[in-house]
Structure formats: C-alpha cells, structure tokens
Design an enzyme around this catalytic site. Structure first.
Site, short mmCIF file in Angstrom:
data_model
loop_
_atom_site.label_atom_id
_atom_site.label_comp_id
_atom_site.label_asym_id
_atom_site.label_seq_id
_atom_site.Cartn_x
_atom_site.Cartn_y
_atom_site.Cartn_z
N HIS A 263 0.84 -1.20 0.00
CA HIS A 263 0.00 0.00 0.00
C HIS A 263 0.88 1.26 0.00
CE1 HIS A 263 -3.72 2.26 1.18
NE2 HIS A 263 -2.84 3.06 1.74
N GLU A 264 1.84 1.32 0.91
CA GLU A 264 2.68 2.50 1.00
C GLU A 264 3.60 2.63 -0.21
OE1 GLU A 264 1.82 4.56 3.11
OE2 GLU A 264 0.65 3.28 4.44
N HIS A 267 1.85 4.66 -2.77
CA HIS A 267 2.03 6.09 -2.49
C HIS A 267 3.41 6.55 -2.95
CE1 HIS A 267 -1.59 7.00 -0.25
NE2 HIS A 267 -1.38 6.07 0.65
N GLU A 293 -4.56 8.30 -2.66
CA GLU A 293 -5.09 7.03 -2.17
C GLU A 293 -5.38 6.09 -3.33
OE1 GLU A 293 -5.86 4.70 1.24
OE2 GLU A 293 -4.90 6.65 0.97
#
Length: 496
Positions: A263-264, A267, A293
């Site tokens: 997930h990160e 980003h 997001e």
C-alpha cells in the site's frame, strides 16, 4: 515589476516555503522511525519553529501584490499560479487567534479521545469535541466566503482540491443503494465455498522484511531514492527524491505488514513519478488525497490481490518462510485476502464493506457541519446508519462513533477521500488493462513495469497541472463512475 518577474518571484518564494515543509516531513519521519524517546521535546520545538516559519512565509503581505501582477507564460505556469493561489488563500484565510484556538482545542480533544475511547465515554468527550466542531464551523464559514464555496466544500478542499459534496453525493448514493444487497450476495456465495486455510506462523520479522524488500523492487521502488523502516503506524513520508516508508510486523500474520508495505509503495511510486521539472512548485505536487489514495489502493487492492499477482506471490511467500502445502497456493491466498464479513471497525474492513463505513462518516460529518444534526445525537445516528448500510450495530460507542481519531483531531472533510480513492483506483486499473494487455501477464511474473509505465504517463507525471476530474477523464475517458467500481467488485466477488 513586470508580470513575468512577479511570477518568477512567486516561484522562488514557494520553493523556499516547500523546502521548509520538506524539512518538517523528514523530521517527522525521523520522529516516527528513528528518534530516541529522549529527543521528543527538542524535536517538537524544531518542528513547531519550522511550521511558524512556513506560515509566516505564506502570509507575507507582499504575496498579494505579486499575485495581482503575475502572469503565466504557458499552461504549466498557469496551473502553477492557480495552485499557488489556492495554497495562499488557505494559508491566509483564517485570523491567527482562530488558528491558535482551534489548535489548542484539537490537542485537548485528541488527548481526551484516547481516554474516552478506552472508557467508552462519549458523554465525557462531548464538551471537548463540541468545542472542536464549533471552531471548525467557524473555519468553514470563513473559508467558504474566501474560496466562494459551501462550508463543507471549503473543508473538503484542504484534502480534495476542487472536490464538491454534490459530486460525492451522486457517486455515494449509487454505492449506498448497491452495497447492502451486494454484500448479502457475496456472503451467501462465500458460505458455499471452502473456508480459507490458515497461514500458520510464526513469520520472523527479518524474513517478512526481506520479502517486502523483494516485492517493493518488483513494483519498481528505487532504494537509491528511499527506504523502508519500522514504526507504530505504517505511512509514506519524506520527499519525492527521498521517499520514506514505514510498516509494522506481526509475526503471527505476515499479510498485515506485507500488504501495508505494498500500500505505502503505491504512495511512494506516485511521489517518485511526479514531474521532476516542477519539484518544489505546487503544480508539481500530488493532486490530492483521493488521487494519492488511488495509487496506494491500485497497487495493494487492484494489482496485488488480483489472481495474476497471487500466482506470483504464493510460491514466493512459501519459499520466504519455508512453508508448503495446500494453504500456500494462489487459490487459498485469494480466499484469505478476499474474505468478506460485516464488521464494526473501519480499519479492519474488507474491500466490499469498507465503502459503507466511509459513506456513513461522510454523511454524518456533513450533517454536523451544516447544523442538520446535534453532536449529542451522534451515537444514535451512527448506530442507525451502521445497521442500514452494513447490517451490524455496535454494542457500545467504543466500537462505534469513538473509533476514529479524525474528528477529535480536526480532520473534517477527510473521510470521503478514502472511497473516492478506491473508486478511482478501479477506474484507472480497468483503463490501464484495456490500454495494455500485457499488464496482467506482467503481474503474474511479478513485473509491474507495464502498469507503472502507464501510470507514470497518465497520472504521476501530471502533478497538479489538471484538476482531479480532468486527470481522470484524460486517463479513462470519463469522470468518476460508480459503475466501474461496482463492476470490479462483481467480477472479483461474485463472477469468479
């Protein structure tokens, strides 16, 4: 002063402001990942001083004259001037005494929230939270007049530039009408399938970290321009040329840390892909929270929970932990990572039920800001909405309206960006696969280059040169459309 010199002067000033903010970002990463406990007081003073310097730069009276004179020479400069002005309007909209009063109220409310949640004591939190809400309404009213927007939209604009409740209402109404019956259907189908086999640990943190590093490399993360560390709460920080990721490891459940890293990394790839020519200028920044997001959820949810990627991940994870057997197949990984259940807690929710948690919060916070509901009535309204949208009722306020720190912490207008990001991710991933049939075969081999190449060209490199809506139309051919997200959910949870 000529218009072009005024523009260049603004560029210089905003570069300085952003470099101060970059320094704050690096110090805050260090506080979470590296700093010894004894450094906290000194660090707090350093960060506070830098924030004051950044605010003073943003509120310099000379900026008004520069904005009145400056003219752009090309579309990118024009967009940069627009984003500079937006940043400036937000910074200068509020009187100093209101900023100070709200900051103190938020600090007090955050501390009270921590104890109130443990004690299941909404009434005890109510006076402090009412103070935050009242001051937030004052902020909303002032910014609404300054920005020419409604009160809620003025708060939303801090997180979702140009976003509007009217647009959100349309897509959320569509989702809210769809989700309850769809969830019923998914749960009925799921009950007929074999239960997922548990992935038995322990999973040593060192082995988890090695696997995470390997997968970050597969996604395309450049360790010459970033690093992965451990913190209490996963986040992506730093700056585009030095991206700092953190996660936490659970030796009984490697998926938490691993999916957090992926997930990160989404980003981080967005930050790394922002236009280098516009570093330290507002037009070179990420567009907003839903845009950001969308990138983390595209990697974590769309790509890394896809059938294609799970075929790559399952044997790699088995080898990393020295495991074998039927639990370590792609088919079982899919059952584990796509298990749907009606739950009380937003942060633990699955992909199907999560949007309902967000819709609930969006509707309630908007009603509170617009004086259509009294704060004392929040617990009852929360429980009623949970029953309607998700089909469960919290047994107490601890797992109901007290579960999130956002409102006590002053983040009003933030919640909708979570689901807007998930919907945007689905729309971008569908468009990317249509444009490049090699994306899914690449994921099956752990090769993200086709997907990242498409995202770099169609999303990352645009910075804030366009509005979020314009970016999405450019990349997918249409504005945000709930039908695309619903089609994704149907294909993944019903049609397989």
């Amino acid at each position: 002063m000529t218009p072009d010199i005024a523009y260049k002067t603004l560029e210089t000033r905003f570069k300085r402001m952003n470099l101060v903010r970059d320094a704050i970002a690096m110090l805050e990463w260090d506080s979470a990942a590296m700093m010894p406990d004894g450094g906290s007081d000194a660090r707090a003073e350093q960060v506070a001083t830098l924030k004051v310097l950044a605010h003073e730069q943003a509120c310099d009276p000379a900026l008004a004259d520069l904005f009145a004179t400056a003219r752009a020479a090309d579309p990118w400069q024009d967009a940069n001037l627009r984003e500079m002005r937006r940043d400036w309007l937000h910074a200068t909209a509020l009187p100093a005494d209101l900023v100070e009063a709200r900051s103190k109220a938020v600090s007090e409310c955050e501390m009270r929230w921590r104890s109130a949640r443990k004690a299941n004591d909404f009434k005890g939190l109510l006076p402090a939270m009412r103070r935050v809400l009242d001051l937030t309404k004052q902020v909303a009213a002032i910014k609404a007049e300054k920005l020419g927007r409604t009160k809620y939209d003025a708060l939303l604009d801090e997180y979702e530039p140009g976003g509007s409740a009217a647009e959100i209402d349309a897509v959320f109404a569509d989702l809210a009408a769809f989700l309850p019956a769809f969830t019923d259907a998914v749960l009925a189908r799921q009950a007929k399938l074999p239960a997922p086999s548990k992935l038995e640990g322990p999973f040593p943190a060192a082995a988890q970290r090695a696997l995470a590093h390997d997968l970050m490399g597969s996604v395309g993360f450049d360790f010459a321009h970033g690093r992965l560390d451990t913190s209490h709460h996963p986040f992506c920080g730093g700056v585009p040329d030095d991206v700092r990721l953190t996660t936490r490891w659970d030796e009984n459940d490697f998926a938490k840390g691993l999916m957090g890293v992926l997930h990160e990394t989404g980003h981080a790839m967005y930050e790394r892909g922002l236009p280098p020519a516009w570093r330290n200028q507002p037009v070179g920044f990420a567009r907003g929270m839903s845009a950001h997001e969308s990138q983390s959820l595209l990697v974590e949810m769309q790509a890394c929970r896809s059938d294609a990627f799970l075929k790559f991940l399952a044997p790699k994870a088995a080898a990393a932990f020295g495991k074998s057997g039927p639990a370590w197949t792609a088919e079982n990984f899919a059952r584990v990572y796509r298990c749907v259940s009606r739950g009380l807690i937003r942060v633990d929710a699955d992909e199907v039920t999560y949007p309902a948690h967000v819709i609930l919060r969006y509707r309630l916070e908007r009603a509170l800001i617009e004086d259509r509901m009294d704060l004392a009535d929040l617990p009852g309204a929360w429980n009623e909405s949970m029953k309607k949208l998700i089909g469960v009722v919290p047994p107490d306020d601890r797992d109901g309206c007290l579960q999130d720190i956002h409102w006590p912490g002053g983040a009003w207008g933030y919640f909708p960006t979570y689901t807007l990001g998930a919907m945007t991710a689905a729309q971008l991933f569908a468009a990317a696969k249509k444009a490049d049939p090699g994306i899914e075969p690449g994921l099956a081999k752990g090769d993200f280059a086709p997907l990242m190449g498409w995202l770099r060209a169609n999303w990352h490199s645009l910075g804030s040169s366009l509005t979020t809506r314009e970016m999405l139309v450019r990349a997918t051919g249409k504005p945000l459309d709930a039908a695309v997200f619903k089609a994704h959910l149907k294909a993944r949870y019903l049609d397989e």
